[in-house]
Scaffold this active site. Structure first.
Site, mmCIF file in Angstrom:
data_model
loop_
_atom_site.group_PDB
_atom_site.id
_atom_site.type_symbol
_atom_site.label_atom_id
_atom_site.label_comp_id
_atom_site.label_asym_id
_atom_site.label_seq_id
_atom_site.Cartn_x
_atom_site.Cartn_y
_atom_site.Cartn_z
ATOM 1 N N ASP A 32 -2.156 -3.248 9.111
ATOM 2 C CA ASP A 32 -3.036 -3.908 8.143
ATOM 3 C C ASP A 32 -4.485 -3.873 8.625
ATOM 4 O O ASP A 32 -4.742 -3.894 9.833
ATOM 5 C CB ASP A 32 -2.560 -5.363 7.968
ATOM 6 C CG ASP A 32 -3.115 -5.993 6.712
ATOM 7 O OD1 ASP A 32 -3.758 -5.296 5.911
ATOM 8 O OD2 ASP A 32 -2.913 -7.211 6.524
ATOM 9 N N GLY A 33 -5.408 -3.847 7.671
ATOM 10 C CA GLY A 33 -6.833 -3.977 8.004
ATOM 11 C C GLY A 33 -7.624 -2.688 7.893
ATOM 12 O O GLY A 33 -8.782 -2.647 8.301
ATOM 13 N N ARG A 36 -10.742 -3.396 5.664
ATOM 14 C CA ARG A 36 -11.767 -4.219 6.324
ATOM 15 C C ARG A 36 -12.443 -3.447 7.454
ATOM 16 O O ARG A 36 -13.629 -3.606 7.714
ATOM 17 C CB ARG A 36 -11.144 -5.522 6.848
ATOM 18 C CG ARG A 36 -10.997 -6.573 5.760
ATOM 19 C CD ARG A 36 -10.067 -7.678 6.153
ATOM 20 N NE ARG A 36 -8.673 -7.234 6.092
ATOM 21 C CZ ARG A 36 -7.659 -7.902 6.607
ATOM 22 N NH1 ARG A 36 -7.872 -9.023 7.274
ATOM 23 N NH2 ARG A 36 -6.435 -7.447 6.484
ATOM 24 N N ARG A 45 -13.129 2.590 1.613
ATOM 25 C CA ARG A 45 -11.781 2.199 2.067
ATOM 26 C C ARG A 45 -10.951 3.406 2.517
ATOM 27 O O ARG A 45 -10.159 3.326 3.441
ATOM 28 C CB ARG A 45 -11.041 1.464 0.935
ATOM 29 C CG ARG A 45 -11.619 0.102 0.603
ATOM 30 C CD ARG A 45 -10.838 -0.556 -0.532
ATOM 31 N NE ARG A 45 -9.418 -0.732 -0.180
ATOM 32 C CZ ARG A 45 -8.956 -1.740 0.558
ATOM 33 N NH1 ARG A 45 -9.773 -2.657 1.020
ATOM 34 N NH2 ARG A 45 -7.681 -1.832 0.824
ATOM 35 N N HIS A 49 -8.208 4.261 5.720
ATOM 36 C CA HIS A 49 -6.835 4.779 5.657
ATOM 37 C C HIS A 49 -6.696 6.071 6.470
ATOM 38 O O HIS A 49 -5.683 6.294 7.133
ATOM 39 C CB HIS A 49 -6.418 5.015 4.209
ATOM 40 C CG HIS A 49 -6.313 3.749 3.410
ATOM 41 N ND1 HIS A 49 -5.666 2.627 3.880
ATOM 42 C CD2 HIS A 49 -6.787 3.412 2.188
ATOM 43 C CE1 HIS A 49 -5.729 1.657 2.973
ATOM 44 N NE2 HIS A 49 -6.413 2.101 1.939
ATOM 45 N N GLU A 79 4.687 -3.052 -3.508
ATOM 46 C CA GLU A 79 3.625 -3.841 -4.150
ATOM 47 C C GLU A 79 2.271 -3.112 -4.103
ATOM 48 O O GLU A 79 1.342 -3.457 -4.839
ATOM 49 C CB GLU A 79 3.483 -5.211 -3.468
ATOM 50 C CG GLU A 79 4.653 -6.166 -3.719
ATOM 51 C CD GLU A 79 5.943 -5.775 -3.002
ATOM 52 O OE1 GLU A 79 5.853 -5.225 -1.882
ATOM 53 O OE2 GLU A 79 7.028 -5.991 -3.564
ATOM 54 N N TRP A 81 1.421 -0.373 -5.256
ATOM 55 C CA TRP A 81 1.091 0.358 -6.498
ATOM 56 C C TRP A 81 0.053 -0.397 -7.314
ATOM 57 O O TRP A 81 -0.585 0.180 -8.200
ATOM 58 C CB TRP A 81 2.350 0.559 -7.353
ATOM 59 C CG TRP A 81 3.379 1.440 -6.726
ATOM 60 C CD1 TRP A 81 4.572 1.021 -6.192
ATOM 61 C CD2 TRP A 81 3.349 2.867 -6.558
ATOM 62 N NE1 TRP A 81 5.274 2.099 -5.704
ATOM 63 C CE2 TRP A 81 4.550 3.247 -5.924
ATOM 64 C CE3 TRP A 81 2.422 3.856 -6.891
ATOM 65 C CZ2 TRP A 81 4.849 4.573 -5.601
ATOM 66 C CZ3 TRP A 81 2.718 5.180 -6.576
ATOM 67 C CH2 TRP A 81 3.922 5.519 -5.933
ATOM 68 N N LEU A 143 12.073 9.934 20.179
ATOM 69 C CA LEU A 143 11.641 8.775 19.387
ATOM 70 C C LEU A 143 11.828 9.025 17.883
ATOM 71 O O LEU A 143 11.530 10.123 17.390
ATOM 72 C CB LEU A 143 10.159 8.487 19.671
ATOM 73 C CG LEU A 143 9.555 7.331 18.880
ATOM 74 C CD1 LEU A 143 8.815 6.379 19.813
ATOM 75 C CD2 LEU A 143 8.612 7.801 17.800
ATOM 76 N N ARG A 200 1.921 -7.202 13.647
ATOM 77 C CA ARG A 200 1.055 -7.092 12.462
ATOM 78 C C ARG A 200 -0.393 -7.170 12.917
ATOM 79 O O ARG A 200 -0.764 -8.081 13.670
ATOM 80 C CB ARG A 200 1.340 -8.184 11.433
ATOM 81 C CG ARG A 200 0.474 -7.977 10.191
ATOM 82 C CD ARG A 200 0.843 -8.839 9.013
ATOM 83 N NE ARG A 200 0.078 -8.418 7.832
ATOM 84 C CZ ARG A 200 0.504 -8.504 6.590
ATOM 85 N NH1 ARG A 200 1.690 -8.979 6.317
ATOM 86 N NH2 ARG A 200 -0.262 -8.114 5.591
ATOM 87 N N LEU A 207 5.026 -11.532 6.475
ATOM 88 C CA LEU A 207 5.906 -10.359 6.515
ATOM 89 C C LEU A 207 5.701 -9.387 5.350
ATOM 90 O O LEU A 207 6.078 -8.217 5.447
ATOM 91 C CB LEU A 207 7.364 -10.805 6.528
ATOM 92 C CG LEU A 207 7.980 -10.976 7.919
ATOM 93 C CD1 LEU A 207 9.404 -11.499 7.803
ATOM 94 C CD2 LEU A 207 7.979 -9.660 8.686
HETATM 95 C C1 FPP Z 1 -3.115 -1.841 4.847
HETATM 96 O O1 FPP Z 1 -4.481 -2.009 5.031
HETATM 97 C C2 FPP Z 1 -2.786 -0.426 4.912
HETATM 98 C C3 FPP Z 1 -2.164 0.302 3.953
HETATM 99 C C4 FPP Z 1 -1.672 -0.266 2.694
HETATM 100 C C5 FPP Z 1 -1.962 1.747 4.109
HETATM 101 C C6 FPP Z 1 -1.437 2.110 5.459
HETATM 102 C C7 FPP Z 1 -1.390 3.556 5.599
HETATM 103 C C8 FPP Z 1 -1.719 4.204 6.725
HETATM 104 C C9 FPP Z 1 -2.164 3.539 7.950
HETATM 105 C C10 FPP Z 1 -1.609 5.670 6.799
HETATM 106 C C11 FPP Z 1 -0.223 6.136 6.585
HETATM 107 C C12 FPP Z 1 0.193 7.026 7.625
HETATM 108 C C13 FPP Z 1 1.189 7.914 7.517
HETATM 109 C C14 FPP Z 1 1.682 8.574 8.702
HETATM 110 C C15 FPP Z 1 1.815 8.234 6.254
HETATM 111 P P1 FPP Z 1 -5.355 -2.578 3.822
HETATM 112 O O2 FPP Z 1 -5.819 -1.439 3.006
HETATM 113 O O3 FPP Z 1 -4.549 -3.594 3.087
HETATM 114 O O4 FPP Z 1 -6.533 -3.236 4.596
HETATM 115 P P2 FPP Z 1 -7.361 -4.511 4.118
HETATM 116 O O5 FPP Z 1 -6.378 -5.669 4.083
HETATM 117 O O6 FPP Z 1 -8.383 -4.672 5.175
HETATM 118 O O7 FPP Z 1 -7.925 -4.201 2.777
#
Ligand code: FPP
Length: 256
Positions: A32-33, A36, A45, A49, A79, A81, A143, A200, A207
Site C-alpha cells: 500500500d502507498g 501517496r 500515481r 505503481h 474492490e 475496479w 520461492l 502492510r 486487512l
Molecule cells: C496500493 O497503493 C497499490 C495497488 C492497488 C497496486 C499494487 C500494485 C503493484 C505494487 C504492482 C503490481 C506488481 C506486479 C508484480 C503485478 P495505492 O494506490 O492504494 O496507494 P495510496 O493508498 O497511497 O493511494
C-alpha cells in the site's frame, strides 16, 4: 528462550547474516502507498505503481535470500475496479511489464510464479502474460511468488462454498465430512501453507479483504513506509520482529 542473533554482530549492514532461525515460511504483503509515494514526489500515481512493481522484484530477491518459501503479494483486489479507468488499465499492464523485465532473472533464481484471484475478469493481455509466466516457471521448486490479482477473500470463500454445495448436491461429498481442511481445498490458496507473517505498508492497519480465512493465526507487522520505499532493511526489520514473536496457536506451549 535464547535466540541466535539475526544480524551478524558488529555489523551495521543487514545483508550479513550469521544464522537465521524462525524465518516465516509464508509472508503475505499488502503493498500500500504507491499513490501517496508518487504524490509526495510530485509525480502521477502511475509512477508510484511502476516503482511499486520494481520493488516487487527487490523484495522477491530479498525473500529468496532470507529463505522464505512463499511470498504472496496483493497486487489488485476485487474492490480496486472502483478506481479510475486509466489507473486500472495501467495496473493491469504491470504484470506483463513485470514478466517482460524480470522473468529471465526469476527463472534463474528458481522462482515459481503462481496467482490467486478470479482470473475471468482480467484483460486478455494480463491473463496471457501471467499464464505464460506460470507455465515457464511451473517446474521451479524455489520461492513461490504468489500474486493476488483480482483477489477478494470473501469472494474466494463464497466460491468455495458454492463448489462444496454442488459437490454435496451431486452426492460426491457428505456434509458431515466437510471440515476446515476440506473447505481450504476449495480456496485459491489450496496446497499453500497459511501465511505466517502479514506485512502492510503505508501506515494503514487493516486487512482489506485479504486472506481472511488463511491468516487466522498469522502474525502482523505494519510500517509507515510507502510500498515503493519498503526496502531490504525494512523487510529485515519485519523478519527480525517476527523472529522474536511467540506463536502459541491458542495453546500454552512456550508461554513464559
Ligand atoms: C496500493 O497503493 C497499490 C495497488 C492497488 C497496486 C499494487 C500494485 C503493484 C505494487 C504492482 C503490481 C506488481 C506486479 C508484480 C503485478 P495505492 O494506490 O492504494 O496507494 P495510496 O493508498 O497511497 O493511494
Amino acid at each position: 528462550m535464547f535466540k541466535i542473533p539475526f544480524f551478524k554482530k558488529n555489523k551495521n549492514k543487514t545483508d550479513h547474516i550469521d544464522h537465521i532461525e524462525n524465518v516465516p515460511e509464508h509472508v503475505a504483503i499488502i503493498m500500500d502507498g504507491n499513490g501517496r509515494w508518487a504524490k509526495k514526489k510530485g509525480l502521477p500515481r502511475f509512477a508510484g505503481h511502476k516503482q511499486g512493481m520494481d520493488n516487487v522484484r527487490n523484495i522477491v530477491r530479498r525473500a529468496n535470500n532470507r529463505g522464505i518459501k512463499i511470498l504472496t503479494m496483493y497486487a489488485f483486489s476485487t474492490e480496486n475496479w472502483k478506481r479510475p479507468r486509466d489507473e486500472v488499465d495501467y495496473i493491469m499492464k504491470l504484470p506483463k511489464e513485470f514478466i517482460h523485465n524480470y522473468l529471465p532473472e526469476l527463472i534463474q533464481e528458481n522462482v515459481r510464479i503462481q496467482t490467486i484471484g478470479d482470473f475471468n475478469l482480467l484483460p486478455a493481455h494480463t491473463k496471457q502474460a501471467v499464464n505464460e509466466a506460470k507455465e515457464r516457471t511451473k517446474s521451479n521448486d524455489g520461492l513461490i511468488l504468489n500474486i493476488a490479482l483480482n483477489y477478494g477473500s470473501r469472494g474466494e470463500i463464497l466460491q468455495a462454498v458454492q463448489q462444496l454445495v454442488k459437490e454435496v448436491e451431486s452426492d460426491k461429498l457428505s456434509p458431515d465430512t466437510i471440515d476446515e481442511q476440506v473447505l481450504a481445498k476449495y480456496l485459491y490458496t489450496t496446497g499453500l501453507k497459511d501465511p505466517d507473517l502479514v506485512i502492510r505498508t503505508s501506515g494503514e492497519q487493516r486487512l482489506s479483504n485479504f486472506l481472511l480465512w488463511q491468516v487466522a493465526y498469522a502474525e502482523f507487522w505494519f510500517t509507515d513506509k510507502y510500498w515503493p520505499d519498503f526496502d531490504d532493511e525494512a523487510f529485515d526489520k519485519a523478519l527480525l520482529d517476527y523472529q522474536n514473536r511467540k506463536r502459541r496457536f491458542g495453546g500454552l506451549t512456550n508461554k513464559k
